[in-house]
Design an enzyme around this catalytic site. Structure first.
Site: not given
Lengths: 226, 293
Positions: A91, A182, A184
């Protein structure tokens, strides 16, 4: 949480760092630990020693760009990159790494892509979906887009990993990986494994790609008060 | 708000961690904030210090002013709705800003009920003075918490009190046997399931920023060292002598809150800070933190 033990594998000499100026740092550290990769936040010049790779996390790209300049971290990243350190931007991190930004000056410029910041609109336009990305995982990968940028074009020497509608969502050069979403923020460990192998590091193979023990508060184990 | 949308809203706040959210009252200030490295701006007509000075009823800001700020910057834009004023929140959602602050800085519209935030797709941040208050807001659907502090005073003492109170209560929960949690939850007005969650996590389940009285880089670093995830600065920047310089200094000190040399560097040559207010000198009925429950 039984996965809360920090696993610093003795088998691996080199670590992956997560740039710790602002943004989603704990979230990446959590994922790297799950795959048995030694991970640490990187904030000062000495923290860059011995890193096989560096993740530039999500956050606010304007804030991150200011801090990188003010604290003179930019030239260190560029030098380490030239010495072989691999990079992954998620991002805002992808914005920092881009060779060109639509309508404004680029920052690190280490991968030949053109990025448009805030490509979707407000938080109400943030969304999740799933996609098959054969190079990354045999299973569909869950994708989380939060006020995400769009990659508009990729130059020569850049492989497109995922296109959605009119934009590129993930791409890579031999030394740099960029994702506008993302990984994560999902239970998927596929991208972190892929980046670890790009860094020449061996990740734990006994963990499923979609970690069932991950949940939306998993990051908090690296941000405990107690 | 379904579970997935709520998760996305909590995650946007996660991406703001380690950052500074700045109050701005016009396009020019918003650009200064962005240039200084703010992670988001709070668009409002008057900063809390002016609301305090002017008295009267403070309402949601003019939507056209919020829209102008939204257009001028690429940062996430937040704006305030009155406590319990769910129609102001509906308007702000229709305006497609990024986050709503259900804020005690505005005059409450409802003294019994906060907004049912689960009915919205847009995320909410709410103020809290203690763990119970924080978790009641989370139960109502808040995706992010901040300390209330005492806004518009330039005095950090209340923010410190609220942060320490939340931390102390978290430590108590973590340290107690599970059979004591029911009583602790009852006494402190904490939803039981969330009490168990906090006991497991050792912190709030969502991002918690500091707010209310932060005026200097040292104040910001203090709150970060006390364990908050980022800071809101309201009057502290644009009521100071040199807003652009101070804004950047607070961003630097927040990022490197654990490094005294860098906080020192950030504290040099800032010009005058905003004038501060002694909390004890404020008439009780003019204190903002007591609004909402």
């Amino acid at each position: 949480m039984n996965s809360a033990k920090v696993t610093t594998s003795p088998l691996i000499g080199k670590a992956i760092g997560v740039l710790d100026m602002q943004g989603g740092v704990c979230e990446h550290i959590d994922h790297l630990q799950r795959i048995g990769i030694s991970a640490r936040p990187v904030k000062h010049s000495q923290d860059f020693e011995g890193l096989a790779g560096l993740i530039l996390p999500g956050g606010e790209s304007t804030c991150l760009a200011r801090l990188l300049k003010i604290f003179e971290i930019e030239p260190i990243i560029v030098r380490k990159y030239r010495e072989g350190m691999k990079l992954w931007g998620t991002c805002a991190g992808a914005i920092l790494l881009a060779g060109s930004l639509k309508g404004e000056a680029a920052h690190l410029g280490l991968i030949d892509i053109e990025v448009q910041r805030n490509g979707f609109g407000s938080q109400l336009d943030s969304f999740t979906c799933e996609a098959l990305i054969p190079k990354i995982s045999p299973e569909p990968v869950p994708l989380t887009f939060i006020r995400a940028p769009k990659i508009l074009k990729a130059g020569e020497g850049v492989d497109i990993l995922l296109c959605i509608d009119d934009f590129i969502a993930a791409a890579e050069s031999p030394d740099v990986l960029v994702t506008v979403f993302h990984p994560e923020l999902t239970g998927s460990l596929a991208f972190h494994r892929y980046f670890a192998s790009k860094c020449g590091l061996q990740s734990r193979a006994d963990q499923p790609i979609l970690d069932p023990s991950w949940n939306m508060t998993s990051w908090t184990r690296y941000a405990r008060i107690v | 708000m379904d579970a997935k949308r709520y998760e996305l809203n909590v995650q946007l706040a996660q991406m703001l961690k380690g950052g500074v959210i700045m109050d701005v009252t016009n396009v020019e200030q918003a650009k200064i904030a962005e240039e200084a490295g703010a992670v988001a701006v709070m668009a409002l007509e008057r900063v809390p210090a002016d609301i305090r000075r002017d008295g009267g009823v403070a309402r949601m800001s003019d939507p056209s002013m919020i829209a102008a700020i939204k257009k001028a910057v690429s940062l996430p834009v937040m704006a305030k709705a009155r406590i319990g004023h769910f129609v102001e929140a509906q308007i702000l959602e229709a305006l497609k800003i990024d986050y709503i602050d259900e804020s005690e800085v505005l005059t409450p519209a409802d003294e019994e009920c906060h907004i049912d935030k689960t009915r919205f797709s847009i995320p909410f941040v709410c103020g809290a003075r203690n763990l119970g208050e924080a978790l009641r807001r989370v139960a109502e659907g808040a995706a992010m918490i901040r300390t209330k502090g005492e806004a518009g005073t330039g005095n950090v003492v209340e923010a410190v009190r609220h942060m320490r109170t939340v931390n102390r209560e978290i430590r108590q929960l973590v340290g107690m046997p599970v059979e004591e949690v029911t009583g602790f939850a009852k006494t402190n007005g904490i939803p039981y399931e969330l009490a168990l969650k906090v006991k497991e996590l050792g912190r709030l389940p969502v991002v918690n920023f500091a707010a209310g009285g932060i005026a200097t880089p040292a104040d910001a670093a203090l709150m970060m060292q006390l364990g908050c995830d980022g800071v809101f600065v309201g009057s502290g920047i644009f009521k100071s002598a040199t807003p652009a310089i101070r804004a950047r200094a607070i961003v630097k000190a927040t990022a490197y809150f654990n490094d005294p040399a860098k906080v020192l560097e950030a504290s040099l040559d800032l010009g005058e800070a905003m004038a501060g207010l002694e909390i004890a000198a404020i008439p009780k009925e003019q204190l903002l933190a007591g609004r909402g429950w």
